[in-house]
Motif scaffolding. Structure first.
Motif, PDB file in Angstrom:
ATOM      1  N   LYS A 108       8.842  -9.053 -57.204  1.00 28.02           N
ATOM      2  CA  LYS A 108       9.043 -10.773 -56.262  1.00 28.02           C
ATOM      3  C   LYS A 108       8.082 -11.436 -57.432  1.00 28.02           C
ATOM      4  N   TYR A 109       6.975 -11.730 -57.430  1.00 27.00           N
ATOM      5  CA  TYR A 109       6.506 -12.674 -58.502  1.00 27.00           C
ATOM      6  C   TYR A 109       7.377 -11.975 -60.334  1.00 27.00           C
ATOM      7  N   CYS A 110       7.002 -10.594 -60.742  1.00 25.63           N
ATOM      8  CA  CYS A 110       7.671 -11.038 -61.506  1.00 25.63           C
ATOM      9  C   CYS A 110       8.854 -11.102 -62.343  1.00 25.63           C
ATOM     10  N   GLY A 111       9.679 -11.040 -60.780  1.00 24.58           N
ATOM     11  CA  GLY A 111      11.166 -11.815 -60.298  1.00 24.58           C
ATOM     12  C   GLY A 111      11.199 -12.873 -61.028  1.00 24.58           C
ATOM     13  N   ILE A 112      10.614 -13.644 -60.520  1.00 27.60           N
ATOM     14  CA  ILE A 112       9.942 -14.786 -60.162  1.00 27.60           C
ATOM     15  C   ILE A 112      10.091 -15.442 -62.021  1.00 27.60           C
ATOM     16  N   CYS A 113       9.022 -14.655 -62.283  1.00 23.71           N
ATOM     17  CA  CYS A 113       8.722 -15.474 -63.806  1.00 23.71           C
ATOM     18  C   CYS A 113       9.855 -15.147 -64.887  1.00 23.71           C
ATOM     19  N   CYS A 114      10.908 -13.939 -64.259  1.00 22.16           N
ATOM     20  CA  CYS A 114      11.791 -13.476 -65.686  1.00 22.16           C
ATOM     21  C   CYS A 114      12.765 -14.598 -65.753  1.00 22.16           C
ATOM     22  N   ALA A 115      13.089 -14.700 -64.127  1.00 21.33           N
ATOM     23  CA  ALA A 115      14.200 -15.596 -64.326  1.00 21.33           C
ATOM     24  C   ALA A 115      13.773 -16.885 -64.852  1.00 21.33           C
ATOM     25  N   SER A 157      19.542 -11.038 -61.373  1.00 28.90           N
ATOM     26  CA  SER A 157      19.303 -10.080 -63.310  1.00 28.90           C
ATOM     27  C   SER A 157      19.340  -8.771 -62.568  1.00 28.90           C
ATOM     28  N   GLU A 158      20.264  -7.964 -63.598  1.00 30.01           N
ATOM     29  CA  GLU A 158      19.773  -6.935 -64.320  1.00 30.01           C
ATOM     30  C   GLU A 158      18.661  -6.872 -65.238  1.00 30.01           C
ATOM     31  N   PHE A 159      18.897  -7.844 -66.160  1.00 29.83           N
ATOM     32  CA  PHE A 159      18.087  -7.747 -67.113  1.00 29.83           C
ATOM     33  C   PHE A 159      16.132  -7.859 -66.603  1.00 29.83           C
ATOM     34  N   CYS A 160      16.686  -8.897 -65.852  1.00 27.34           N
ATOM     35  CA  CYS A 160      14.616  -9.178 -64.705  1.00 27.34           C
ATOM     36  C   CYS A 160      14.668  -8.024 -63.927  1.00 27.34           C
ATOM     37  N   ALA A 195      34.694 -14.593 -53.431  1.00 26.31           N
ATOM     38  CA  ALA A 195      33.863 -15.603 -55.127  1.00 26.31           C
ATOM     39  C   ALA A 195      34.003 -14.878 -55.955  1.00 26.31           C
ATOM     40  N   PRO A 196      34.110 -15.429 -57.537  1.00 28.68           N
ATOM     41  CA  PRO A 196      33.627 -14.969 -58.587  1.00 28.68           C
ATOM     42  C   PRO A 196      32.679 -14.009 -58.982  1.00 28.68           C
ATOM     43  N   PRO A 197      33.065 -12.790 -59.406  1.00 28.92           N
ATOM     44  CA  PRO A 197      31.692 -12.367 -59.742  1.00 28.92           C
ATOM     45  C   PRO A 197      30.646 -12.527 -60.670  1.00 28.92           C
ATOM     46  N   SER A 198      30.962 -14.154 -61.077  1.00 30.13           N
ATOM     47  CA  SER A 198      29.492 -14.529 -61.641  1.00 30.13           C
ATOM     48  C   SER A 198      28.733 -14.812 -61.089  1.00 30.13           C
ATOM     49  N   LEU A 199      29.210 -15.682 -59.622  1.00 30.34           N
ATOM     50  CA  LEU A 199      27.969 -16.111 -58.603  1.00 30.34           C
ATOM     51  C   LEU A 199      27.809 -14.883 -57.930  1.00 30.34           C
ATOM     52  N   ARG A 200      27.743 -13.703 -57.316  1.00 36.74           N
ATOM     53  CA  ARG A 200      27.777 -12.817 -56.688  1.00 36.74           C
ATOM     54  C   ARG A 200      26.325 -12.308 -57.665  1.00 36.74           C
ATOM     55  N   VAL A 201      26.460 -12.033 -58.799  1.00 39.52           N
ATOM     56  CA  VAL A 201      25.695 -11.391 -59.968  1.00 39.52           C
ATOM     57  C   VAL A 201      24.184 -12.627 -59.986  1.00 39.52           C
ATOM     58  N   SER A 202      24.642 -13.671 -59.749  1.00 40.58           N
ATOM     59  CA  SER A 202      23.761 -14.799 -60.210  1.00 40.58           C
ATOM     60  C   SER A 202      23.120 -14.829 -58.407  1.00 40.58           C
ATOM     61  N   MET A 203      23.819 -14.394 -57.582  1.00 41.49           N
ATOM     62  CA  MET A 203      23.187 -14.314 -56.409  1.00 41.49           C
ATOM     63  C   MET A 203      22.486 -13.072 -55.341  1.00 41.49           C
ATOM     64  N   ALA A 204      22.546 -12.313 -56.478  1.00 41.41           N
ATOM     65  CA  ALA A 204      21.861 -10.189 -56.393  1.00 41.41           C
ATOM     66  C   ALA A 204      20.666 -10.370 -57.109  1.00 41.41           C
TER      67      ALA A 204
END
Length: 93
Positions: free
Chosen positions: A51-58, A29-32, A18-27
């Motif tokens: 968990k909830y912070c990650g959901i809100c940040c996304a 984001s580094e920002f969040c 898979a392209p790196p962009s797909l792998r990053v989005s599945m893992a």
């Protein structure tokens, strides 16, 4: 059994190629991940906070600075809630 093994191998091959962009989005984001690690560093329920912070940040693409408060810096994050009616509570830590 052979079909199950073939499907599993195909999925693994897809993930490896898979392209790196797909792998990053599945893992996540580094920002969040970084912002939520700071936000939740003093939380008593650390895993739930992350968990909830990650959901809100996304959803909002921002996390308020610090370990608590400062939610006015990110109105979308501040205004996310769970439940309906009398059971409405803030969703984001």
């Amino acid at each position: 059994m052979k079909l199950h093994t073939t499907a599993t191998l195909a999925l693994l091959l897809f993930l490896l190629l898979a392209p790196p962009s797909l792998r990053v989005s599945m893992a996540g984001s580094e920002f969040c991940d970084g912002k939520c690690a700071i936000r939740c560093s003093k939380a008593s329920r650390h895993d739930d906070c992350l968990k909830y912070c990650g959901i809100c940040c996304a959803t909002c693409s921002c996390v308020p600075p610090g370990t608590s408060g400062n939610k006015d810096a990110c109105p979308c994050y501040r205004d996310m809630t769970t439940g309906h009616g009398n059971r409405t509570r803030p969703k984001c830590p």
